[in-house]
Design an enzyme around this catalytic site. Structure first.
Site, PDB file in Angstrom:
ATOM      1  N   GLY A 114      23.868  69.503 -19.018  1.00  0.00           N
ATOM      2  CA  GLY A 114      24.506  69.206 -17.742  1.00  0.00           C
ATOM      3  C   GLY A 114      23.638  68.435 -16.767  1.00  0.00           C
ATOM      4  N   GLU A 115      22.348  68.728 -16.771  1.00  0.00           N
ATOM      5  CA  GLU A 115      21.450  68.076 -15.819  1.00  0.00           C
ATOM      6  C   GLU A 115      20.604  66.975 -16.445  1.00  0.00           C
ATOM      7  OE1 GLU A 115      20.020  71.414 -12.809  1.00  0.00           O
ATOM      8  OE2 GLU A 115      20.700  72.276 -14.701  1.00  0.00           O
TER       9      GLU A 115
END
Length: 735
Positions: A700-701
């Protein structure tokens, strides 16, 4: 060969099914209920009064005009606010984003601080009354930012719990003898969350039991934090947040507003609904702090890096020593034997910063990846080749080996897809009519974080299953992933799995942050599935045989609860039930696991106007087992777009004299629109890593780390100008 870049990617090696989101139809048709959507009986409405000064004291309030308005129920200030206990500053192991109580005294510590709450029969009356309040201030002289007069700088290692600056070898000796050197400074600005879903809280008391509806990335943390602040039994607090409309750190921790609204509801004996305005969202929640970096890189003539010094300065508030500490990533990124680093915290008259997607890596990797590009040029080596020359399979700081690292493979895949070989390395040599063309690249990395989790799974004779876990889907596809874990374990269609999340009445899951949900929550769900299967002799029958097995067992359902914690973690699940973000490992030699990627950007800069465009972005990423290529691609695409945003658009403008935010609204806070982002290509590089839970690393990051540096490097290739201060804007190119 599998096509990993298609809108619905064909799964490659070590990848799950590319199932569509199971909640997708509800979201696009408006059927989903977000926190503010839940109806409550006879609510009052709250509106905040916030400080117009950044430093000083409140002499008094003139409330006459506000109280005279029909429909005003009560007005609370520090003079009559309900008492709340100290829940503890989050960075010190507590629950709240700040240890400062904004309604605890007449003191003002930052502009936009909550100094009052108006409660009325309607939102409109509450808002009108709030604007009629006259506040008498005794203002001070505030310090607004890193370079302001009156700030205080301290070493993070002295004040931030658990932080140690990273070092290895003998930097000074290596620097003195380095054949090639560069020394440069880089800065990144304050950036603010602007989620589509505003920051809201609805508090309802039923006797001594409290229900809170609030968008949250960690309902069990919010549950326990509110209970501590209001001095009630956590068992009597319920937090409900089934869907979150944008978060990425802004809703990960308890902010002061929650306890204030809950205490106000208890005081007036009515439910209270609160929705912050866009402007208030800039100060009632946290933000990405501005940073400054000093980088020194040394290398030999062959391009082998020999020395790295990375010093960082980060802004924080006067009240809390919040630390980002991104040198943990930069000092372990390449094979550099001699390393020194130091993180400094700069206290100013601002609210306390907090998590924002890839909190340490985005600003710190920007500095490193720009410096790497500068060193590659000085050594006369292609930037891609330079990174490959300095690749490493172990940390130069700890000596530990990475569980897996396919950075070189990511560069190979992305550079081929992007067409890097067509790049003319000469600065300013590529054009498209009146537009200068530049190519840039950068590495990305993100740690494979995990946190304890628990889950409950139920299986019925008809082959339908239900999974319950108080984890969260902040738009990442976590709901679908948890359903897929069950479907895969039981060998049933995903359509037969019901997933319940985002409710503190469910078994506690991890915070939806640190890109850890899949590995952490998924491990707990899988453990619960395994316990269900064990009831059938470790082999689950299907179809009529399953129904017959249930009949033979004389039961209507089989339900199991399971707990999971990272290896060699002590007390993790107990701390989870207390609402703490406990994680990691107590082992003296924890595994060193990161996801990696390579990002390539093409920029066009008008030769006369200096207008900047980004027609193409390509990223290749290796993150262990990809549970769902479709949701993974979506996350990585969003990260790349956010990375371009941080490079060219996003910056919170600050009035240096008054320490106030200027563009504190979604109209003037710049973010990219469709016209700014034309082509985004995501390549999923197959990777097998059996040393990380579920074999999965967080994605996600990962996508928005390094992208800002890739843009800056492309701008240099197009123009010959090294822009070391973000965002890169027309005025900086003209200058």
């Amino acid at each position: 060969m599998a096509d990993y870049t298609a809108p619905v990617p064909v799964p490659g090696k070590n990848m799950g099914k590319a199932d569509a989101r199971i909640e997708g139809r509800e979201k696009v048709t408006g059927a989903t209920q977000y926190a503010s959507d839940f109806p409550v009986s006879n609510p009052a409405f709250a509106y905040l009064v916030t400080s117009a000064i950044a430093n000083g004291k409140i002499r008094g309030f003139d409330l006459k005009a506000a109280k005279a308005m029909p429909g005003v129920v009560e007005i609370f200030t520090h003079e009559n606010a309900p008492k709340r206990e100290d829940a503890g500053f989050f960075a010190e192991g507590g629950y709240v984003t700040t240890g400062f109580d904004p309604l605890g005294s007449a003191e003002v510590k930052f502009a936009g601080q909550i100094i009052g709450v108006v409660v009325a029969e309607t939102y409109e009356v509450a808002r009108d009354a709030a604007h009629r309040i006259v506040v008498d201030y005794a203002p001070g002289d505030p310090s607004a930012s890193l370079e302001s007069r009156g700030t205080e700088t301290v070493d993070a290692a002295k004040v931030a719990k658990g932080w140690k600056d990273k070092t290895a070898g003998d930097f000074d000796k290596a620097w003195d003898s380095a054949e090639v050197k560069i020394e440069a400074g880089y800065t990144t600005p304050t950036q603010h969350h602007n989620p589509i879903e505003l920051f809201t809280t609805t508090a309802v008391w039923h006797g001594d039991e409290l229900t809170i509806y609030e968008p949250s990335q960690f309902v069990w943390g919010l549950k326990n934090g509110v209970a501590k602040q209001l001095d009630v039994d956590p068992a009597k607090v319920t937090v409900i947040a089934p869907f979150v409309g944008g978060a990425f750190g802004s809703k990960g921790m308890m902010t002061p507003r929650t306890g204030i609204i809950a205490a106000v509801a208890r005081a007036i004996h009515r439910p209270v609904k609160f929705v912050a305005t866009r402007t208030q969202g800039f100060t009632v929640s946290t933000y990405r702090a501005e940073t400054r970096h000093a980088i020194k890189l040394g290398a030999d003539k062959s391009g082998k890096l020999t020395a790295l010094s990375h010093d960082g300065w980060e802004l924080t508030s006067r009240t809390d020593d919040y630390k980002v500490g991104g040198t943990e990533a930069t000092t372990q990124m390449y094979a550099i034997p001699n390393v020194t680093s130091k993180v400094h915290i700069v206290r100013a008259d601002r609210s306390t910063p907090g998590f924002m997607r890839s909190p340490p890596e985005v600003p710190y990797m920007f500095a490193l990846e720009c410096a790497i590009d500068e060193m590659a040029e000085k050594c006369g080596i292609d930037p891609v080749e330079f990174r490959q020359i300095n690749d490493t399979m172990k940390s130069p700081v700890s000596g530990d080996r990475f569980t897996s690292r396919h950075l070189v493979e990511c560069f190979d895949a992305a550079s081929e897809a992007f067409g890097w070989s067509k790049r003319n390395p000469k600065v300013g040599s590529m054009r498209n009519g009146d537009w200068l063309v530049g190519y840039g690249c950068a590495s990305t990395c993100y740690p494979a974080n995990t946190m304890p989790a628990t889950a409950r799974v139920r299986l019925s004779p008809d082959g339908h299953a239900r999974v319950q876990i108080a984890a969260h889907d902040v738009g990442t596809g976590a709901t679908t992933i948890m359903g897929q874990v069950v479907a895969e374990a039981f060998d049933i269609p995903l359509s037969q799995v019901n997933v319940e999340m985002g409710d503190s009445r469910l078994p506690p899951g991890p915070v939806a942050g640190g890109s850890m949900t899949t590995a952490s929550a998924g491990s707990a769900v899988k453990a619960a599935c395994d316990k269900v299967i064990a009831k059938f002799g470790n082999r689950l029958p299907t179809g009529d045989a399953l129904a017959a097995a249930f009949k033979k067992m004389n039961t209507g359902v089989v339900e199991e609860y399971a707990e999971w914690a990272p290896p060699k973690t002590s007390g993790g699940v107990a701390k989870l039930y207390e609402g703490h973000m406990a994680g990691g490992s107590d082992s003296p030699t924890p595994i060193l696991a990161y996801a990696y990627g390579a990002e390539f950007v093409e920029v066009h800069i008008h030769s006369r106007t200096k207008e900047i465009r980004v027609p193409r972005i390509t990223g290749a990423f290796a993150g262990g087992r990809i549970m769902n290529p479709r949701t993974a691609r979506s996350q990585l695409m969003g990260g790349l777009i956010w990375g371009v945003s941080s490079a060219l658009h996003e910056a919170t403008e600050i009035d240096e004299k008054r320490a106030r935010y200027v563009n504190d609204n979604i109209a003037e806070y710049l973010i990219p629109v469709n016209a700014d982002i034309r082509s985004v290509e995501v390549i999923l590089v197959p990777e097998v890593d059996d040393q990380v839970p579920m074999g999965a690393k967080g994605l996600g990051e990962l996508g928005n780390v390094g992208t800002n540096a890739a843009v800056a490097n492309a701008v240099y290739h197009a123009t010959g100008q090294r822009i070391r201060e973000l965002p890169i804007t027309i005025d900086k190119l003209i200058a």
